[in-house]
Design an enzyme around this catalytic site. Sequence first.
Site, PDB file in Angstrom:
ATOM      1  N   ASP A 264       0.805  -1.218   0.000  1.00  0.00           N
ATOM      2  CA  ASP A 264       0.000   0.000   0.000  1.00  0.00           C
ATOM      3  C   ASP A 264       0.850   1.286   0.000  1.00  0.00           C
ATOM      4  O   ASP A 264       0.710   2.136  -0.888  1.00  0.00           O
ATOM      5  CB  ASP A 264      -0.894  -0.083   1.251  1.00  0.00           C
ATOM      6  CG  ASP A 264      -1.661   1.171   1.490  1.00  0.00           C
ATOM      7  OD1 ASP A 264      -2.378   1.576   0.574  1.00  0.00           O
ATOM      8  OD2 ASP A 264      -1.533   1.746   2.580  1.00  0.00           O
ATOM      9  N   GLY A 265       1.769   1.396   0.978  1.00  0.00           N
ATOM     10  CA  GLY A 265       2.602   2.602   1.076  1.00  0.00           C
ATOM     11  C   GLY A 265       3.462   2.767  -0.165  1.00  0.00           C
ATOM     12  O   GLY A 265       3.613   3.872  -0.704  1.00  0.00           O
TER      13      GLY A 265
ATOM     14  N   ILE B  18       2.010  -9.622   2.415  1.00  0.00           N
ATOM     15  CA  ILE B  18       1.526 -10.856   3.048  1.00  0.00           C
ATOM     16  C   ILE B  18       0.165 -10.603   3.684  1.00  0.00           C
ATOM     17  O   ILE B  18      -0.594 -11.519   3.934  1.00  0.00           O
ATOM     18  CB  ILE B  18       2.491 -11.407   4.132  1.00  0.00           C
ATOM     19  CG1 ILE B  18       2.666 -10.422   5.291  1.00  0.00           C
ATOM     20  CG2 ILE B  18       3.801 -11.836   3.553  1.00  0.00           C
ATOM     21  CD1 ILE B  18       3.184 -11.075   6.555  1.00  0.00           C
ATOM     22  N   ASP B  19      -0.136  -9.323   3.960  1.00  0.00           N
ATOM     23  CA  ASP B  19      -1.359  -9.000   4.707  1.00  0.00           C
ATOM     24  C   ASP B  19      -2.630  -9.127   3.869  1.00  0.00           C
ATOM     25  O   ASP B  19      -3.736  -9.133   4.423  1.00  0.00           O
ATOM     26  CB  ASP B  19      -1.276  -7.584   5.274  1.00  0.00           C
ATOM     27  CG  ASP B  19      -0.142  -7.426   6.264  1.00  0.00           C
ATOM     28  OD1 ASP B  19       0.267  -8.449   6.838  1.00  0.00           O
ATOM     29  OD2 ASP B  19       0.332  -6.304   6.451  1.00  0.00           O
TER      30      ASP B  19
ATOM     31  N   ARG C 173      -3.612 -25.502  28.808  1.00  0.00           N
ATOM     32  CA  ARG C 173      -3.210 -24.087  28.822  1.00  0.00           C
ATOM     33  C   ARG C 173      -3.987 -23.275  27.796  1.00  0.00           C
ATOM     34  O   ARG C 173      -4.599 -23.823  26.876  1.00  0.00           O
ATOM     35  CB  ARG C 173      -1.726 -23.968  28.451  1.00  0.00           C
ATOM     36  CG  ARG C 173      -0.811 -24.222  29.604  1.00  0.00           C
ATOM     37  CD  ARG C 173       0.630 -24.091  29.172  1.00  0.00           C
ATOM     38  NE  ARG C 173       1.502 -24.285  30.323  1.00  0.00           N
ATOM     39  CZ  ARG C 173       2.760 -24.670  30.241  1.00  0.00           C
ATOM     40  NH1 ARG C 173       3.305 -24.932  29.071  1.00  0.00           N
ATOM     41  NH2 ARG C 173       3.479 -24.804  31.337  1.00  0.00           N
TER      42      ARG C 173
ATOM     43  N   MET D 288       0.680 -11.322  12.181  1.00  0.00           N
ATOM     44  CA  MET D 288       0.785 -10.008  11.531  1.00  0.00           C
ATOM     45  C   MET D 288      -0.559  -9.550  10.980  1.00  0.00           C
ATOM     46  O   MET D 288      -1.420 -10.368  10.653  1.00  0.00           O
ATOM     47  CB  MET D 288       1.845 -10.034  10.440  1.00  0.00           C
ATOM     48  CG  MET D 288       3.250  -9.862  10.999  1.00  0.00           C
ATOM     49  SD  MET D 288       4.474  -9.716   9.707  1.00  0.00           S
ATOM     50  CE  MET D 288       5.908  -9.231  10.676  1.00  0.00           C
ATOM     51  N   GLY D 289      -0.672  -8.259  10.826  1.00  0.00           N
ATOM     52  CA  GLY D 289      -1.908  -7.656  10.323  1.00  0.00           C
ATOM     53  C   GLY D 289      -2.238  -6.436  11.160  1.00  0.00           C
ATOM     54  O   GLY D 289      -2.882  -6.564  12.192  1.00  0.00           O
TER      55      GLY D 289
ATOM     56  N   GLU E 154      -1.955  -8.539  15.251  1.00  0.00           N
ATOM     57  CA  GLU E 154      -1.197  -7.508  15.988  1.00  0.00           C
ATOM     58  C   GLU E 154      -1.998  -6.209  16.130  1.00  0.00           C
ATOM     59  O   GLU E 154      -1.758  -5.420  17.034  1.00  0.00           O
ATOM     60  CB  GLU E 154       0.148  -7.235  15.305  1.00  0.00           C
ATOM     61  CG  GLU E 154       0.006  -6.720  13.888  1.00  0.00           C
ATOM     62  CD  GLU E 154       1.317  -6.532  13.149  1.00  0.00           C
ATOM     63  OE1 GLU E 154       2.355  -6.333  13.789  1.00  0.00           O
ATOM     64  OE2 GLU E 154       1.284  -6.582  11.905  1.00  0.00           O
TER      65      GLU E 154
ATOM     66  N   GLN F 279       6.598 -15.149   9.480  1.00  0.00           N
ATOM     67  CA  GLN F 279       5.507 -15.164   8.484  1.00  0.00           C
ATOM     68  C   GLN F 279       5.918 -14.563   7.146  1.00  0.00           C
ATOM     69  O   GLN F 279       5.291 -14.797   6.123  1.00  0.00           O
ATOM     70  CB  GLN F 279       4.306 -14.354   9.012  1.00  0.00           C
ATOM     71  CG  GLN F 279       3.641 -14.986  10.192  1.00  0.00           C
ATOM     72  CD  GLN F 279       2.848 -13.966  11.007  1.00  0.00           C
ATOM     73  OE1 GLN F 279       1.664 -13.812  10.809  1.00  0.00           O
ATOM     74  NE2 GLN F 279       3.491 -13.275  11.925  1.00  0.00           N
TER      75      GLN F 279
HETATM   76  O1  F6P Z   1       3.227  -4.605   6.020  1.00  0.00           O
HETATM   77  C1  F6P Z   1       3.440  -5.950   6.199  1.00  0.00           C
HETATM   78  C2  F6P Z   1       3.818  -6.287   7.580  1.00  0.00           C
HETATM   79  O2  F6P Z   1       4.072  -7.627   7.469  1.00  0.00           O
HETATM   80  C3  F6P Z   1       2.786  -5.995   8.680  1.00  0.00           C
HETATM   81  O3  F6P Z   1       1.826  -6.965   8.875  1.00  0.00           O
HETATM   82  C4  F6P Z   1       3.672  -5.831   9.897  1.00  0.00           C
HETATM   83  O4  F6P Z   1       3.081  -5.038  10.866  1.00  0.00           O
HETATM   84  C5  F6P Z   1       4.857  -5.181   9.332  1.00  0.00           C
HETATM   85  O5  F6P Z   1       4.998  -5.656   8.028  1.00  0.00           O
HETATM   86  C6  F6P Z   1       6.091  -5.358  10.177  1.00  0.00           C
HETATM   87  O6  F6P Z   1       7.217  -5.237   9.416  1.00  0.00           O
HETATM   88  P1  F6P Z   1       8.560  -4.427   9.763  1.00  0.00           P
HETATM   89  O7  F6P Z   1       9.009  -4.898  11.090  1.00  0.00           O
HETATM   90  O8  F6P Z   1       9.448  -4.814   8.642  1.00  0.00           O
HETATM   91  O9  F6P Z   1       8.211  -2.964   9.737  1.00  0.00           O
END
Ligand code: F6P
Length: 368
Positions: free
Chosen positions: A122-123, A145-146, A181, A188-189, A241, A294
């Site tokens: 995206d960025g 990956i997201d 447990r 991630m996400g 996350e 991931q």
């Molecule tokens: O943008 C993809 C991603 O995998 C996010 O899910 C995650 O928060 C981020 O990258 C973390 O990546 P970095 O530690 O490289 O900034």
Amino acid sequence: MSSDSKKILIATSGGDCPGLNAVLRAFVKSATNEPGWEVWGSRQSFNGLLGIPQELIRLDRKTVSGIHVKGGTILGTTKESGPFNWPVKRADGTTEYVDRSDEFVRICQFAGFSAIVNIGGDGSQRMTLALHKKGLPVIGIPKTIDNDLEATDVTFGFQSAVDVATEAVDRLVSTAESHNRIQILELMGKHSGWITLHAAIAGGAEVCLIPEIPYDITKISAFLRRRFDGGKRFAVIAVAEGAIPLGAGPAEARGVKAHPNISIKLSGAAERFAGELKNAGFEGIRCTILGHVQRGGTPVPFDRILGAQYGIKAFEMVKNGEFGRMASCQNGQMTSVPLEEATRSLKRVPLDGALIQTARNINICFGD
Ligand code: F6P
């Protein structure tokens, strides 16, 4: 920039992702199958072009031979710098970000690149669009990956990440059951819960917390009590996350300054949730943060194939002069969309979608 030039610049930008090399290989193979085309790779996103000395590599059949099975990117990548946000160290040790985009345009024109291809999320695609607005003939290839890029059904890397995340759920189920447990797995996400939702369904997590659905700890406690009272005294909880408790925000990393290219730095969603469970009277809680596992490693076959399709499509777009657009996969077909459309918003998990319903039907609790 001469219109009969057949020189292409390609870069991988933002976070790495399984399948990037499959894209590069297919792109270079397609280009070199035709006479006259030259493909140049810029190292560490566009740093390779802007840096001193420049780090550009000629990509030919030999350079890309066999790379489709490798994780990461042979070009390297970065999130921390770009033509619009170039870091310059000040004498006092702080970093200032300067805009070098005009210079970037001049260098591309001087070098005679007739197309600039940026593989990124995206960025990175917002940067591609901004370069287009400055007159550069750019093309985007979606990567994350997201799986949260709008205007494309799928991105390569996502399935590989889901594979790893699901294996983690599987492994946590057996140890959770042995010890009675609660195993919390942070995935991630930041803004979307695609990986977490897929892994929760595939692996059989009991609870799934995603940014799209603020969770209520009292509902999760009641759900777990019913489960434990019914005889199953263990649970696996998949937490994105970017998960948010009702009435609060995501767990932001403390003391970490996000770079201008990065929206937000997150850390601690699982730990925070573990604390909430402890306060609710639960014991035997463990947290696992899967993190960059991931993103690393070899792509699954699906991502290698999808990557190849994106690479081939992007070269076709170069030949057709489809600039200012991003390659896109829609209903299994490769097509292209304007970069404006691709970067307008993030693709989040639809709450009324089939996947959420599937999860609810198999009794996964979202805490809502
Ligand atoms: O943008 C993809 C991603 O995998 C996010 O899910 C995650 O928060 C981020 O990258 C973390 O990546 P970095 O530690 O490289 O900034």
